[in-house]
Design an enzyme around this catalytic site. Structure first.
Site: not given
Ligand code: 7TS
Length: 399
Positions: A153, A201, A326
């Site tokens: 990410n 997601s 996060c």
């Molecule tokens: N996995 C990855 C690779 C992510 O980028 C994120 C959120 C999540 C899991 C979590 O997703 P959620 O559906 O639980 O919200 N990433 C980010 C980011 O890069 N900046 O804010 C949230």
């Protein structure tokens, strides 16, 4: 002008997605598991949405897709399930993750480590990539799971999941991939390589927040997450989020339809933007473009505190980030930059720009202008930049 360039954190809900969700609040609100006509109004829409989700992943009917509330939940679920099914029972004692997984994998790995599981955290190389060979080198007969994200990410780095999946299959080890940053940006086909569990997601591909999923290959063990009713095959009980699932189905369909646009046009905009930024002295991008998602650039500006840059951009109406939302409440260095081995000074200067199919060329031109001015202003008042010796080596190369 307002410009949103934090699409790896979340995306705008596509108006067509919102439109298909709207009827499921006031008009069609029946519990799809009830036995009356109100349920009959919602049930077929759920079925269609699930078909779209299966089609988007190329998942065969016999495999399982369980809807969850988000990727964090899906990731927690896989690792904790492995803990209960394999580690606690003494069948295995080890898992492998990368050291740049999302906190939802990383913190869960640390948690199960505290419960007695051995965890290997695989390093990334100087380009921010995982080498498949390192997975092979660390697998033992006691390894239960390898969990490596498809695309990172922060940098957009694409990890060799096909090769890693094959290594896992050859060694009879389960393979999970967090594909949150892959859906809608790369072709995703769960039948094209060995993968046992895959996380996604909706809000990362123009769907609503609060709904995601976990793909599970037929026959793979999984401990039910929420015990209770029979929803989602008993794996995750609780009344179904009908509007969310319908919205995710539509969003998945659109993500597939716009994949070419994302991989060609969005990439072209990103590349041109990055080219211009790299013309500024002392700027660095770590991961080569051919190993990156088409929408992401993580760029370091030597001498500029990331947060100061965000401040200047925010005042000009531009939303970007210094890394994952996060972890954005502390002022720590970007964790991926640290994992790459960038010096501490540089690790604090990384800015992530993440585009989407909604991003326009006009927005990118405006952003470039604002960033150039911010770099001038901030370097002029930066003590660390002024004192940096001429030609100071970063250990990183520009791409
Ligand atoms: N996995 C990855 C690779 C992510 O980028 C994120 C959120 C999540 C899991 C979590 O997703 P959620 O559906 O639980 O919200 N990433 C980010 C980011 O890069 N900046 O804010 C949230």
């Amino acid at each position: 002008m307002k410009v949103y360039l934090d699409n790896n954190a979340t995306t705008i809900v596509d108006p067509q997605v919102k439109a298909v969700m709207d009827p499921f609040f006031v008009e069609k609100y029946g519990n799809p598991n009830s036995l009356h006509a109100y349920a009959g109004e919602t049930h077929p829409h759920l079925k269609t949405a699930m078909e779209k989700i299966y089609a988007g992943l190329h998942a065969p009917k016999e495999d399982l897709v369980v809807i969850t509330s988000c990727a964090t939940e899906s990731n927690n679920w896989v690792l904790k399930s492995i803990y209960f099914e394999y580690i606690l029972t003494g069948r295995k004692n080890h898992i492998i993750v990368s050291e740049v997984e999302h906190p939802s994998v990383m913190a869960t790995a640390k948690f199960i480590e505290s419960m007695g599981c051995r965890v290997t955290y695989l390093p990334i190389n100087h380009e921010g990539l995982i080498e498949a060979q390192s997975v092979r080198d660390n697998i033992t007969s006691k390894t239960a799971l390898v969990s490596i994200m498809w695309a990172n990410n922060e940098t957009g780095a694409i990890f060799p999941v096909e090769e890693i999946g094959q290594i896992c299959e050859d060694n009879r080890v389960l393979f999970h991939t967090d594909a949150v940053q892959a859906i809608g940006k790369l072709p995703v086909d769960v039948q094209s390589f060995p993968v046992d569990y895959l996380t996604f997601s909706a809000h990362k591909f123009h769907g609503p927040k609060g709904v995601g999923g976990l793909y599970i290959k037929k026959g793979r063990e999984l401990m039910p997450l929420l015990h209770g009713g029979s929803q989602m095959g008993g794996y995750r009980s609780g009344t179904l989020n009908v509007a969310g699932i319908v919205g995710m189905g539509k969003a998945m369909e659109q993500a597939i339809d716009s994949l070419d646009y994302e991989m060609e046009d969005v990439k072209e905009m990103r590349d041109a933007f990055e080219d211009e930024l790299l013309k500024i002295k002392d700027t660095f991008v770590v991961t080569p473009r051919e190993n990156r998602t088409p929408n992401t650039t993580l760029i370091s500006f030597r001498g500029i505190e990331g947060e100061s840059m965000l401040w200047d951009m925010n005042r000009a109406g531009i939303g970007a980030s210094t890394g994952s939302a996060c972890a954005s409440e502390d002022l720590e260095a970007n964790s991926v930059m640290e994992a790459i081995g960038a010096d501490d000074d540089l690790a604090h200067t990384a800015i992530r720009f993440s585009l989407s199919r909604y991003t326009t060329q006009e927005e990118m031109d405006y952003t470039l202008d604002v960033v150039k001015k911010a770099v001038k202003r901030l370097r002029a008042i930066s003590s660390s930049y002024a004192y940096a010796p001429e030609g100071h080596e970063s250990g990183l190369s520009a791409h």
